[in-house]
Design an enzyme around this catalytic site. Sequence first.
Site, PDB file in Angstrom:
ATOM      1  N   ASP A   1       0.828  -1.201   0.000  1.00 40.38           N
ATOM      2  CA  ASP A   1       0.000   0.000   0.000  1.00 40.38           C
ATOM      3  C   ASP A   1       0.871   1.264   0.000  1.00 40.38           C
ATOM      4  O   ASP A   1       2.063   1.215   0.263  1.00 40.38           O
ATOM      5  CB  ASP A   1      -0.905  -0.036   1.235  1.00 40.38           C
TER       6      ASP A   1
ATOM      7  N   ASP B   1      -8.638   3.241  -4.358  1.00 42.39           N
ATOM      8  CA  ASP B   1      -9.776   3.214  -3.431  1.00 42.39           C
ATOM      9  C   ASP B   1     -11.024   3.872  -4.012  1.00 42.39           C
ATOM     10  O   ASP B   1     -11.421   4.949  -3.587  1.00 42.39           O
ATOM     11  CB  ASP B   1      -9.389   3.944  -2.147  1.00 42.39           C
TER      12      ASP B   1
ATOM     13  N   GLU C   1       2.574   7.263  -2.107  1.00 43.90           N
ATOM     14  CA  GLU C   1       2.308   8.626  -2.603  1.00 43.90           C
ATOM     15  C   GLU C   1       2.571   9.705  -1.562  1.00 43.90           C
ATOM     16  O   GLU C   1       2.376  10.884  -1.837  1.00 43.90           O
ATOM     17  CB  GLU C   1       0.824   8.763  -3.004  1.00 43.90           C
TER      18      GLU C   1
END
Lengths: 671, 671
Positions: free
Chosen positions: A396, A463, A399
């Site tokens: 995950d 997401d 960023e």
Amino acid sequence: MQIQTYPDGFDLLLDGRLVLRHRSDAPCLFIGQGDARMDMYRGNFDIEDYVIERTPLSHAEVSGTGDEFEVSLCAAPGQPARLTLVISGSHCDGVIFFNSLDPSINRIWLRVVAGKNEHVWGGGEQMSYFDLRGRRFPLWTSEPGVGRDKTTEITFKADVAGKAGGDYWNTNYPQPTYVSSRRYALHVETTAYSAFDFRQAGFHEIEVWAVPDRIELTARPSFPGLVEAISERFGRQPPLPEWLYGGAVIGLKDGSRSFDRLETMIAAGVKISGLWCEDWVGLRHTSFGARLFWDWQANEDRYPGLPQHIAELASRGIRFLGYVNPYLAIDGPLFSEADAAGYFAMDDKDKTALVDFGEFECGVVDFTNPEAAEWFAERVIGRNMIDFGLSGWMADFGEYLPLDVHLANGVDAKLMHNAWPTLWAEVNARAVEKRGRTGDILFFMRAGFTGVQKYCPLLWGGDQSVDFTRHDGLVTVISGALSSGLLGNAYHHSDVGGYTSLFGNVRTAELIMRWAEMAAFTPVMRTHEGNRPRDNLQLDQDPEILAHFARMTQVYVHLVPYLKFLVAEASTRGLPVQRPLFLHFEADARTYAIQDVYLYGPDLLVAPVWQSGKTEWSTYLPEGSDWIHVWSGRTFAGGREATVAAPFGQPPVFHRAGSRFAELFAGLRNL
Amino acid sequence: MQIQTYPDGFDLLLDGRLVLRHRSDAPCLFIGQGDARMDMYRGNFDIEDYVIERTPLSHAEVSGTGDEFEVSLCAAPGQPARLTLVISGSHCDGVIFFNSLDPSINRIWLRVVAGKNEHVWGGGEQMSYFDLRGRRFPLWTSEPGVGRDKTTEITFKADVAGKAGGDYWNTNYPQPTYVSSRRYALHVETTAYSAFDFRQAGFHEIEVWAVPDRIELTARPSFPGLVEAISERFGRQPPLPEWLYGGAVIGLKDGSRSFDRLETMIAAGVKISGLWCEDWVGLRHTSFGARLFWDWQANEDRYPGLPQHIAELASRGIRFLGYVNPYLAIDGPLFSEADAAGYFAMDDKDKTALVDFGEFECGVVDFTNPEAAEWFAERVIGRNMIDFGLSGWMADFGEYLPLDVHLANGVDAKLMHNAWPTLWAEVNARAVEKRGRTGDILFFMRAGFTGVQKYCPLLWGGDQSVDFTRHDGLVTVISGALSSGLLGNAYHHSDVGGYTSLFGNVRTAELIMRWAEMAAFTPVMRTHEGNRPRDNLQLDQDPEILAHFARMTQVYVHLVPYLKFLVAEASTRGLPVQRPLFLHFEADARTYAIQDVYLYGPDLLVAPVWQSGKTEWSTYLPEGSDWIHVWSGRTFAGGREATVAAPFGQPPVFHRAGSRFAELFAGLRNL
């Protein structure tokens, strides 16, 4: 590359295509200086540039012959050159090197010749628009936003709550590379903030907040050839693991109850290849609700006897997957270990930089420090995850590199921010490779940037909101797959049912079913309970959904022979599994802007139902083939729109007449 | 003006103040070219500039001596000059003339030296921020927006419904003029789109989307002297009419029922100087509800026998006021008359340009055509309004000049857009002057721009929302009065109770009462029923509100002797009636950023309660005087905060100890 000089400028051609056109009264390059304000709010950015200078470099002097030219540029004749371009390359592959002669320059704007009816695609993984023409796309890795549409209530609320609403261009995976319908690709080799502006009629404007190393140009006579060349440039993914073909990866984060729930699904006929439990690391309880505990090792409290469970599942052909991200919570044991070794990014005061993730703070492992990267790959992923028995994980984030940290390599964090997803992918890939498990262990990422292709075996679309909205719902996944696929990311997938449930937005049975229908026609079918499992419908809560889902996993498994063919094509030619229609129908320009339909390999056309309340669905079928509707066997002519019934369980899918997989596809009717 | 030259630049001083500092490595002027997209949606604008060039003019050559200098500027030594500045003026008043030598230039950016602790005010009538430092202010007349705060639900809804949410800088009345705490003013003489950027530490940046005619600089040793000079420059308003001192102007738009309702108010003890009926022209019924009929003459259906009513009211000392705006509805008789004479702005096809105002279309009277302006002044305002018996009107709009119309003077509508409010004011003023009624007829405007001061006798603060919000409620009127007042607009007022009721936002009794309390301490006290009278509380619907309002009109009338003194001060010295605290307390820098408190003339300090649910209120009192709370008679020391009880009917007001009006003020306690 070919250069033609004129008294007041030059033309640059790539395999006969006019790419740059420079005249003293219409220069192709502008340079200058900017002073940007860049603020981060938990992965969302508020960025504003103050352009102090933007000078047209009107005067060009070209020297050199044969394969290499140098263009010396300044504002006016008699002025010293401020920048030189060195242009080299073969007929259809060229490189423009940038060489700044003025240290004050930190902005360049390059105008590339654009055609009136030209389309452009790429820019990384773009969720809102596949055809980029007519819009501007900043290229900066970030949260994509919640809602991503300034006219919706959810976007507004997310913006107010945390500047988190996003916009059409926000993406976890930007990349300064585009593909033009003029059958060439342009790549800017830089990790600085950049933007592609496709709003002008006569030119595309490329903006970079640094002098880039180089711009690479690639032309090919056909789209497949071009995509193949792009894939070669950025690196190919390993093939999908064999175990994946057993069915769907089921996402549950319910502690040891997850195993019981899995049995219910198996009993309902769901074909399953893996169980993915992101809560394998245990939970942290915050006022926002349960969060994962960000210290990367199995949690015995939440998953007692996990190794035995993993072994038991493995014996039935089901793998176990986990979760990791590049942060370490300050109250976990790995933090102390990394901190003692000096593996974290530092703050202004030369102390370990701590990032607030909402009632807990984390250190940022500094992947520019080779020792830190090696430690994360070996100690964390290798020992705690692979050796423990995980067959894959969600890798995950990527960023969130803060812009004010100090890094071991001494480079400004603003220039490393975009580089981070690729560094993160590399750490994961290295860990897998060191165990000799490449092609068997499957990790998946949402973040990306140039070069992530080489390391990340599978993208996931991030997401999405749990809805059918135009800019954050089911349909956005298709654009994400098509745009990233053109840039050499062969494998893409998404959370069945979406992820983000905020402000009372919850998922419906219809959404889960439509999403599963699409996912059966993607290389990986994986579910997610979402960010608020208790508030949202789960597929095992409703027998109708579960039966539907079981059927769709059977569809997925039925198509495995075809999928294996696509995987082989990805490995040998770099073609993505999900492809825009024009990739195989270049003569039909009506396909160039279609972003809600895709080819699943060369022979299947998938038109997912991405709106609610539909019982039938219409889609354009490309000219050049007849198309067989897989559920009815009915033949439709290409070059026009087809309308088919779209009951649950029968997503609008067509196969090419005469496909060598026609028999396999016909078999879908018997499921 | 004084210029000091250096080998690599020059300094420009105004009465000893460093204003411009130019060095080759830190130039004060940038020029270039932009290509702006400007879209209008019913007075709201969506504007984005594409800056193609922004070149620092690094090399300056100064010539001339004594009172006039010429500065010749180019990008580098040896280059031809692209722009020259001619600088002239006296010690404390200077002018910088701009002379472009390059027709491609349509953008300039000038950096003016800024001090670290400098404050700046002005920019026209600014509703959100009085102190402009730290923000950027585009200067473009437009609707101010509904909500004007991107974090509020109302702003969001207004944005989605019609791009109408606005932001902090949107104003009906921008003006490219600022006043600095360094005791100088800077005015840009241009009607082009411009922006003042006060976000930088070391300089203010002035951006103009054209080469401006000139920049004017004015320095004075004190703030009152500076404001006086500014008022002289832009023109002074006539004194308020005597009849106004009779009390409030009551806004009703209830047809002939308005007269009965007025009697109810008079019976309740309300002091009344005028009845203002904007529906005197009759109504048009649309699906949005009743709108005014935009053809400027009395409507006998809605107001039968209006001349007799006007005469009857006049005999009791009450004047009648109406409404006008610069458009003519296509279905009214005036339209045909103007159209036949060619008085309208034209469209691209050389036909009368029609603007959609919501189910009806209008022509735009072209005030750049002297005959059209004269026709509107004489035929419409003179005959239909003044001769008919109106003593005043709302001269509405002025901000909506479409950007694509063709005007009689041949100037681009983008350059005339900002000029329109002043042209509109001039038409009104000329009509009044031709009847010899200047100083007796009172029209009021919300729109403004440079020069409106000379023509418009009274500003009104525009259409606040019916609430206490920070960016669109009661408090914004204070900032509007203070900023416009510094630029020579002596008279300001607002709609008691606010105007805009949208998305379920309706006014409360508390809001009406707090607004009336403030209005009693402004030069004109006027009510408005708002945009949706039926949905919103009116002051005659509730005996408590009416009694409170009656009391506040008595306060207003009680203060008339003092107000007359302020009007005289406005006429002789150009000082606004409502003044920032620092105007008379320059030594107290703590007053420089205060925007929710004002001096009502030199001797009263008014701190309106602008939040709901308050029973007491705190305010800072300037150092240099003691202050007497008018309702309790209690003395407070200056230089600190005072807290007083603030029940309804007793707004927080203090008078200066030793004022020659002390007895008058003390008399307020007996009302």
